[in-house]
Design an enzyme around this catalytic site. Structure first.
Site, PDB file in Angstrom:
ATOM      1  N   PHE A 169      19.866   7.807  52.409  1.00 39.75           N
ATOM      2  CA  PHE A 169      20.163   8.827  53.422  1.00 39.75           C
ATOM      3  C   PHE A 169      19.929  10.224  52.861  1.00 39.75           C
ATOM      4  CE2 PHE A 169      23.236  10.308  56.889  1.00 39.75           C
ATOM      5  CZ  PHE A 169      22.423   9.881  57.929  1.00 39.75           C
ATOM      6  N   GLY A 170      18.718  10.438  52.356  1.00 40.34           N
ATOM      7  CA  GLY A 170      18.332  11.748  51.841  1.00 40.34           C
ATOM      8  C   GLY A 170      17.624  12.529  52.933  1.00 40.34           C
ATOM      9  N   ARG A 171      16.643  13.341  52.523  1.00 39.78           N
ATOM     10  CA  ARG A 171      15.952  14.208  53.493  1.00 39.78           C
ATOM     11  C   ARG A 171      15.313  13.394  54.611  1.00 39.78           C
ATOM     12  NH1 ARG A 171      14.615  16.914  48.299  1.00 39.78           N
ATOM     13  NH2 ARG A 171      13.512  14.976  47.961  1.00 39.78           N
ATOM     14  N   ILE A 172      14.500  12.375  54.246  1.00 36.06           N
ATOM     15  CA  ILE A 172      13.761  11.632  55.270  1.00 36.06           C
ATOM     16  C   ILE A 172      14.713  10.738  56.064  1.00 36.06           C
ATOM     17  CG2 ILE A 172      11.948   9.903  55.664  1.00 36.06           C
ATOM     18  CD1 ILE A 172      10.516  11.094  53.167  1.00 36.06           C
ATOM     19  N   ARG A 202      23.876   5.862  47.747  1.00 35.55           N
ATOM     20  CA  ARG A 202      24.786   5.812  46.586  1.00 35.55           C
ATOM     21  C   ARG A 202      25.859   6.897  46.658  1.00 35.55           C
ATOM     22  NH1 ARG A 202      20.346   7.282  42.046  1.00 35.55           N
ATOM     23  NH2 ARG A 202      19.701   9.242  42.992  1.00 35.55           N
ATOM     24  N   ALA A 230       9.197   3.869  53.010  1.00 35.28           N
ATOM     25  CA  ALA A 230       9.497   4.484  51.711  1.00 35.28           C
ATOM     26  C   ALA A 230       8.493   4.059  50.637  1.00 35.28           C
ATOM     27  CB  ALA A 230      10.923   4.156  51.313  1.00 35.28           C
ATOM     28  N   ARG A 231       8.760   2.949  49.965  1.00 43.01           N
ATOM     29  CA  ARG A 231       7.845   2.397  48.966  1.00 43.01           C
ATOM     30  C   ARG A 231       7.909   0.880  49.065  1.00 43.01           C
ATOM     31  NH1 ARG A 231       5.719   6.494  48.837  1.00 43.01           N
ATOM     32  NH2 ARG A 231       5.292   7.933  47.126  1.00 43.01           N
ATOM     33  N   GLU A 262      -0.146  -2.225  47.252  1.00 43.60           N
ATOM     34  CA  GLU A 262      -1.139  -1.484  48.032  1.00 43.60           C
ATOM     35  C   GLU A 262      -2.427  -1.330  47.257  1.00 43.60           C
ATOM     36  OE1 GLU A 262       0.423   2.247  49.510  1.00 43.60           O
ATOM     37  OE2 GLU A 262       2.241   1.260  50.165  1.00 43.60           O
ATOM     38  N   HIS A 272      -0.120   3.306  55.122  1.00 42.63           N
ATOM     39  CA  HIS A 272       0.566   4.398  54.409  1.00 42.63           C
ATOM     40  C   HIS A 272       0.241   5.772  55.031  1.00 42.63           C
ATOM     41  CE1 HIS A 272       2.537   5.254  50.288  1.00 42.63           C
ATOM     42  NE2 HIS A 272       2.767   6.261  51.109  1.00 42.63           N
ATOM     43  N   GLY A 282       2.459   7.945  56.326  1.00 44.80           N
ATOM     44  CA  GLY A 282       3.632   8.832  56.387  1.00 44.80           C
ATOM     45  C   GLY A 282       3.333  10.319  56.518  1.00 44.80           C
TER      46      GLY A 282
HETATM   47  P1  NAP Z   1      15.529  12.095  48.860  1.00 49.22           P
HETATM   48  O1  NAP Z   1      15.889  13.279  49.688  1.00 49.22           O
HETATM   49  O2  NAP Z   1      15.657  12.180  47.370  1.00 49.22           O
HETATM   50  O3  NAP Z   1      16.381  10.860  49.411  1.00 49.22           O
HETATM   51  C1  NAP Z   1      16.512   9.644  48.747  1.00 49.22           C
HETATM   52  C2  NAP Z   1      17.888   9.086  49.057  1.00 49.22           C
HETATM   53  O4  NAP Z   1      17.987   7.796  48.459  1.00 49.22           O
HETATM   54  C3  NAP Z   1      19.020   9.940  48.502  1.00 49.22           C
HETATM   55  O5  NAP Z   1      19.990  10.114  49.507  1.00 49.22           O
HETATM   56  C4  NAP Z   1      19.555   9.113  47.339  1.00 49.22           C
HETATM   57  O6  NAP Z   1      20.956   9.209  47.143  1.00 49.22           O
HETATM   58  C5  NAP Z   1      19.235   7.712  47.790  1.00 49.22           C
HETATM   59  N1  NAP Z   1      19.125   6.824  46.634  1.00 49.22           N
HETATM   60  C6  NAP Z   1      18.337   6.980  45.543  1.00 49.22           C
HETATM   61  N2  NAP Z   1      18.494   5.946  44.705  1.00 49.22           N
HETATM   62  C7  NAP Z   1      19.417   5.142  45.270  1.00 49.22           C
HETATM   63  C8  NAP Z   1      20.009   3.927  44.874  1.00 49.22           C
HETATM   64  N3  NAP Z   1      19.660   3.331  43.706  1.00 49.22           N
HETATM   65  N4  NAP Z   1      20.910   3.359  45.708  1.00 49.22           N
HETATM   66  C9  NAP Z   1      21.266   3.951  46.856  1.00 49.22           C
HETATM   67  N5  NAP Z   1      20.731   5.128  47.304  1.00 49.22           N
HETATM   68  C10 NAP Z   1      19.829   5.701  46.501  1.00 49.22           C
HETATM   69  O7  NAP Z   1      14.026  11.661  49.110  1.00 49.22           O
HETATM   70  P2  NAP Z   1      13.173  11.823  50.463  1.00 49.22           P
HETATM   71  O8  NAP Z   1      12.466  13.126  50.464  1.00 49.22           O
HETATM   72  O9  NAP Z   1      14.034  11.447  51.619  1.00 49.22           O
HETATM   73  O10 NAP Z   1      12.065  10.694  50.215  1.00 49.22           O
HETATM   74  C11 NAP Z   1      12.423   9.327  50.068  1.00 49.22           C
HETATM   75  C12 NAP Z   1      11.234   8.500  49.622  1.00 49.22           C
HETATM   76  O11 NAP Z   1      10.348   8.318  50.714  1.00 49.22           O
HETATM   77  C13 NAP Z   1      10.354   9.124  48.557  1.00 49.22           C
HETATM   78  O12 NAP Z   1      10.872   8.908  47.254  1.00 49.22           O
HETATM   79  C14 NAP Z   1       9.008   8.482  48.762  1.00 49.22           C
HETATM   80  O13 NAP Z   1       8.804   7.387  47.881  1.00 49.22           O
HETATM   81  C15 NAP Z   1       9.066   7.987  50.207  1.00 49.22           C
HETATM   82  N6  NAP Z   1       8.043   8.634  51.036  1.00 49.22           N
HETATM   83  C16 NAP Z   1       7.111   7.881  51.684  1.00 49.22           C
HETATM   84  C17 NAP Z   1       6.141   8.500  52.448  1.00 49.22           C
HETATM   85  C18 NAP Z   1       5.079   7.723  53.164  1.00 49.22           C
HETATM   86  O14 NAP Z   1       3.965   8.219  53.254  1.00 49.22           O
HETATM   87  N7  NAP Z   1       5.369   6.581  53.721  1.00 49.22           N
HETATM   88  C19 NAP Z   1       6.117   9.893  52.572  1.00 49.22           C
HETATM   89  C20 NAP Z   1       7.085  10.630  51.916  1.00 49.22           C
HETATM   90  C21 NAP Z   1       8.051   9.994  51.135  1.00 49.22           C
HETATM   91  P3  NAP Z   1      21.670  10.475  46.445  1.00 49.22           P
HETATM   92  O15 NAP Z   1      21.626  11.570  47.449  1.00 49.22           O
HETATM   93  O16 NAP Z   1      23.035   9.974  46.168  1.00 49.22           O
HETATM   94  O17 NAP Z   1      20.866  10.794  45.234  1.00 49.22           O
END
Ligand code: NAP
Length: 316
Positions: A155-158, A179, A235-236, A265, A283, A285
């Site tokens: 539950f981060g930015r995306i 987490r 995500a991944r 991929e 992919h 996104g």
């Molecule tokens: P973000 O803001 O860092 O959000 C990630 C969230 O995951 C955070 O809330 C984090 O918790 C939580 N997290 C991390 N590790 C965890 C764990 N082991 N257990 C439980 N929660 C965990 O990242 P974002 O900007 O939303 O991006 C997320 C991911 O999307 C990227 O890392 C990327 O791989 C993927 N993505 C994919 C595309 C696509 O083209 N499909 C495009 C962009 C991004 P905390 O806040 O507690 O740290």
């Protein structure tokens, strides 16, 4: 002048901005770099702007103990292809492009939620195959999205941007597994992963990839989901045990899936491409010109700040 390698063709405006500041080399291939290319990049350039698929692993760094390269300015928010500890050990800074990707990726998440619930891919394939015999009241009945329960894993930015769209646009109820506890703009309840899986009508994954989250979504999670539920991953690929997902779809343990990312991929298992109840995107996104420009400008700004000795905005 500072020598910088860009490892893929990027939108022209980004390259112009980079050329104005650096002695720039742009690799022409659209494929990821191999080990030899990565080692040469570390040895020959002051900075590298890599992206998804350029696997800067411990093994790659191990052969270039004192790299000329001092910064890997990744194009993308996800950097699980770079061994950050290995980079740090050689004095190499790693940066990414958070924020620039959030809305576009959340849009694709919402699109996959709608597409998989409403069987849009299946319907389009039927029509293109010339098999549509006209509207009738029980044709291709899907899952109504408005008012349903959305479980967000990560539950981060995306994750939160998907929740905003789902709640404000589609009246969906939101819960999440993460987490840490989060204060979101929309009401959202934190749950343990398996409780979330059992609760949600649609489960969407928005975690970072990497060793910590590898196969976090597997057979147990799919077994906990209701049979009508849909699974979405933007995500991944390696966060999901793809074989377990295939089993769950085949056995009817879950009703459908919408995927933007895959474990290996660009390889996508035939078991997935042969199933009607899945939507499969390559992919996509962040695949919009202005988004890719914003990502590129952010990466170039990270390089510029680093080489000017300013605080680097997006160090990971
Ligand atoms: P973000 O803001 O860092 O959000 C990630 C969230 O995951 C955070 O809330 C984090 O918790 C939580 N997290 C991390 N590790 C965890 C764990 N082991 N257990 C439980 N929660 C965990 O990242 P974002 O900007 O939303 O991006 C997320 C991911 O999307 C990227 O890392 C990327 O791989 C993927 N993505 C994919 C595309 C696509 O083209 N499909 C495009 C962009 C991004 P905390 O806040 O507690 O740290």
């Amino acid at each position: 002048m500072t020598r910088v390698l860009v490892t893929r063709p990027l939108p022209e405006r980004v390259l112009e901005a980079a050329r104005a500041q650096f002695d720039l080399e742009v690799r022409e291939s659209t494929a990821p770099m191999d080990g030899t290319e990565m080692r040469a990049a570390l040895a020959l350039y002051d900075g590298v702007l890599p992206t998804l698929g350029d696997r800067f692993s411990e093994e790659v760094f191990a052969e270039v103990e004192t790299p000329r390269c001092r910064i890997l300015a990744n194009f993308g928010v996800g950097y699980n292809h770079i061994d950050v500890a290995a980079a740090r050990a050689r004095g190499v800074t790693v940066t990414n492009t958070p924020g620039a990707v959030t809305d576009a990726t959340a849009d694709i998440g919402m699109m996959l939620i709608l597409t998989s619930c409403r069987r849009a891919s299946e319907g389009e394939r039927l029509l293109r195959a010339g098999a549509w015999e006209g509207w009738h009241p029980t044709q291709l009945l899907g899952l109504h999205v408005t008012g349903k329960r959305l479980g967000v894993v990560g539950f981060g930015r995306i994750g939160q941007a998907i929740a905003r769209r789902a709640h404000l646009g589609f009246g969906m109820e939101i819960a999440y597994a993460n987490r840490s506890e989060k204060q979101a703009e929309v009401p959202a309840t934190r749950m343990a992963l398996l409780d979330l899986a059992a609760w949600a009508d649609v489960l969407v994954v928005a975690l970072p990839g990497g060793a910590e989250t590898r196969h976090m979504i597997g057979a147990e999670v799919f077994a906990a989901m209701p049979a009508h539920a849909r699974f979405v991953n933007i995500a991944r690929g390696d966060i999901v045990d793809e074989a377990a997902l295939i089993d769950a779809l085949r056995s009817g343990e879950i009703a459908g899936a919408g995927l933007d990312v895959y474990e290996r991929e660009p390889e996508v298992p035939r078991a997935l491409t042969e199933m009607e109840q899945v939507t499969l995107l390559p992919h996509l996104g962040t695949a919009a010109l202005e988004v890719r420009e914003a990502m590129g400008h952010m990466a170039v700004e990270n390089l510029a700040a680093f080489f000017a000795g300013r605080a680097v905005p997006n160090t990971v």
